[in-house]
Design a protein around this motif. Sequence first.
Motif, PDB file in Angstrom:
ATOM      1  N   GLU A 104       0.771  -1.060   0.231  1.00  0.00           N
ATOM      2  CA  GLU A 104       0.412   0.041   0.008  1.00  0.00           C
ATOM      3  C   GLU A 104       0.943   0.944  -0.244  1.00  0.00           C
ATOM      4  O   GLU A 104       2.096   1.234   0.365  1.00  0.00           O
ATOM      5  CB  GLU A 104      -1.130   0.040   1.640  1.00  0.00           C
ATOM      6  CG  GLU A 104      -2.155  -1.052   1.149  1.00  0.00           C
ATOM      7  CD  GLU A 104      -2.640  -0.784   2.249  1.00  0.00           C
ATOM      8  OE1 GLU A 104      -4.558  -0.305   1.844  1.00  0.00           O
ATOM      9  OE2 GLU A 104      -2.483  -0.733   3.227  1.00  0.00           O
ATOM     10  N   ASP A 106       2.245   2.529  -2.376  1.00  0.00           N
ATOM     11  CA  ASP A 106       3.006   2.233  -3.487  1.00  0.00           C
ATOM     12  C   ASP A 106       4.439   2.544  -3.094  1.00  0.00           C
ATOM     13  O   ASP A 106       5.237   3.094  -4.039  1.00  0.00           O
ATOM     14  CB  ASP A 106       2.983   3.705  -4.551  1.00  0.00           C
ATOM     15  CG  ASP A 106       3.247   3.779  -6.225  1.00  0.00           C
ATOM     16  OD1 ASP A 106       3.684   2.572  -6.668  1.00  0.00           O
ATOM     17  OD2 ASP A 106       3.736   4.875  -6.664  1.00  0.00           O
ATOM     18  N   ARG A 107       4.730   1.205  -2.074  1.00  0.00           N
ATOM     19  CA  ARG A 107       5.983   1.352  -2.030  1.00  0.00           C
ATOM     20  C   ARG A 107       6.528   0.590  -2.013  1.00  0.00           C
ATOM     21  O   ARG A 107       8.000   0.093  -2.347  1.00  0.00           O
ATOM     22  CB  ARG A 107       5.954   1.723  -0.279  1.00  0.00           C
ATOM     23  CG  ARG A 107       5.382   3.418  -0.252  1.00  0.00           C
ATOM     24  CD  ARG A 107       5.853   3.067   1.890  1.00  0.00           C
ATOM     25  NE  ARG A 107       5.136   4.514   1.654  1.00  0.00           N
ATOM     26  CZ  ARG A 107       4.904   4.977   2.977  1.00  0.00           C
ATOM     27  NH1 ARG A 107       3.659   3.744   3.890  1.00  0.00           N
ATOM     28  NH2 ARG A 107       4.341   5.974   2.869  1.00  0.00           N
ATOM     29  N   ASP A 110       7.008  -2.712  -8.802  1.00  0.00           N
ATOM     30  CA  ASP A 110       5.973  -4.126  -9.259  1.00  0.00           C
ATOM     31  C   ASP A 110       7.469  -4.451 -10.687  1.00  0.00           C
ATOM     32  O   ASP A 110       7.449  -4.025 -11.346  1.00  0.00           O
ATOM     33  CB  ASP A 110       5.038  -3.049 -10.383  1.00  0.00           C
ATOM     34  CG  ASP A 110       4.325  -3.600 -11.572  1.00  0.00           C
ATOM     35  OD1 ASP A 110       4.472  -5.172 -11.416  1.00  0.00           O
ATOM     36  OD2 ASP A 110       3.149  -2.899 -12.050  1.00  0.00           O
ATOM     37  N   TYR A 139       4.193  -8.034  -6.960  1.00  0.00           N
ATOM     38  CA  TYR A 139       5.568  -7.270  -6.376  1.00  0.00           C
ATOM     39  C   TYR A 139       6.235  -8.159  -5.319  1.00  0.00           C
ATOM     40  O   TYR A 139       7.348  -7.926  -5.083  1.00  0.00           O
ATOM     41  CB  TYR A 139       4.435  -6.372  -5.083  1.00  0.00           C
ATOM     42  CG  TYR A 139       3.650  -5.582  -5.620  1.00  0.00           C
ATOM     43  CD1 TYR A 139       4.630  -4.154  -6.322  1.00  0.00           C
ATOM     44  CD2 TYR A 139       2.357  -5.849  -6.057  1.00  0.00           C
ATOM     45  CE1 TYR A 139       3.937  -3.419  -6.670  1.00  0.00           C
ATOM     46  CE2 TYR A 139       1.762  -4.190  -7.081  1.00  0.00           C
ATOM     47  CZ  TYR A 139       1.906  -3.748  -6.877  1.00  0.00           C
ATOM     48  OH  TYR A 139       1.886  -2.716  -7.871  1.00  0.00           O
ATOM     49  N   ASN A 312      10.185   0.520  -4.104  1.00  0.00           N
ATOM     50  CA  ASN A 312      10.739   1.574  -4.956  1.00  0.00           C
ATOM     51  C   ASN A 312      11.187   3.075  -4.338  1.00  0.00           C
ATOM     52  O   ASN A 312      11.844   3.443  -5.267  1.00  0.00           O
ATOM     53  CB  ASN A 312       9.514   1.909  -4.354  1.00  0.00           C
ATOM     54  CG  ASN A 312       8.185   2.279  -6.152  1.00  0.00           C
ATOM     55  OD1 ASN A 312       8.868   1.946  -6.991  1.00  0.00           O
ATOM     56  ND2 ASN A 312       7.217   2.571  -6.136  1.00  0.00           N
TER      57      ASN A 312
END
Length: 420
Positions: A104, A106-107, A110, A139, A312
């Motif tokens: 959650e 965007d950490r 991908d 992920y 990320n």
Amino acid sequence: MRRRLLALVCVSASLLSGCGLLPGRSGTERHTVTVWLMKDSASADFLRRFTEDFERTHPDLDLDIRVQQWTGIGEKVQAALRAAPGTGPDVIEVGNTQVSQYVEGDRLLDLTLESMRDWGLRDWLPGLAEPGQWLSQQYGIPWYAANRVVIYRKDLFAEAGITAPPKTREEWLAAAEKLNSGGNQGIYLAGQDWYTLSGFIWDEGGDLAEDRDGVWRGTLDTPAALRGMDFYRRLQALGDGPAASDEEHPPQAGVFARGRVAQIIAVPGLAQAIVRENPGLKGKLGFFPVPGRTAAEPGAVFTGGSDLVVPNNTDDREGAVAVVAALTGAKWNTELARSMNYVPNKTSLAKAVADEEGAAAMAAGAAHGRATPSTPQWGAVEADNPIKAYMTKVLTGADAQAEARRASRRITEALRPHLG
């Protein structure tokens, strides 16, 4: 191999920055990739050999592997994911069911492209691959698995005239009933072993909870889940397992070692603790997969294990991807499985542990493994686990359907997102 990885990174990076080298990479200087791995996931000898091989085949990269403790790791990983770019680890080992907690915001990176094109996503064990997904993107990359099997006493089976392990649930019940006599327990199964119950529910086509139109709801009260609980009840009755406690209270290894117990359901590694406590059982223990509804395939089991993720905020995407590719690739994945008695991350690699009875039984079950519902809120369910209380109520005579409805409501409440 090196050219393929560079090409892979180039294609991935071109979506954002037009090919060429990623920011921060010069192509000539050496770079350090920091990797967080968990205590006891790999031996010191494995890590030494992997590091030497990786740095030899990736002359521009150095590895800095830092072993982490499980205690408090959740908070530590969350802090690392929020850190400034380049200040935290580049690769992190996480429990397979923990990926949803970290994705959650965007950490996590991908890794769907690499997974589909180069890493053989379709051959991964489902119990590792599925919880590594979020909104159909990959992920978490499967690293290794471990799951429950049946540990049994070969001498007690022989005394009862049972010449081969059961292949189906009904054969299993019949064998346990035959073994449950003359002062022997047919099986020791604690009343609150909800991981084992989960497998029986999955075998029936049910689940612990389901996502319906974006809302998670408990589903212990479905006909399929109730059938799974009924089988658990029938099996558990063929021994003296306590209805109101789990497999750790008391530790079932000790119960098995001290008594005439024919079977328990546990990871194969528990056999070592059993023999340490009762050396007289050396050579008398065997393993077989949890039987399924038919002889065509073993039963479903909860798959534990680890996935690898890339934050990320890494400043070395290329190096991080190279480490993940190497650790999860066939060479080092099978090396890890052999050295640690794990199940490799792909069904096609199961032959690597075929010579070890316990690991082979795990691998057979892992092919049909599952994991807990993939939602960040699942931890709230386990924190005050209504499944355990439900099991005890049913095993002590309460109405299964009524108790399942009550437990399902509690699961639904726990799975509601907490805002604020």
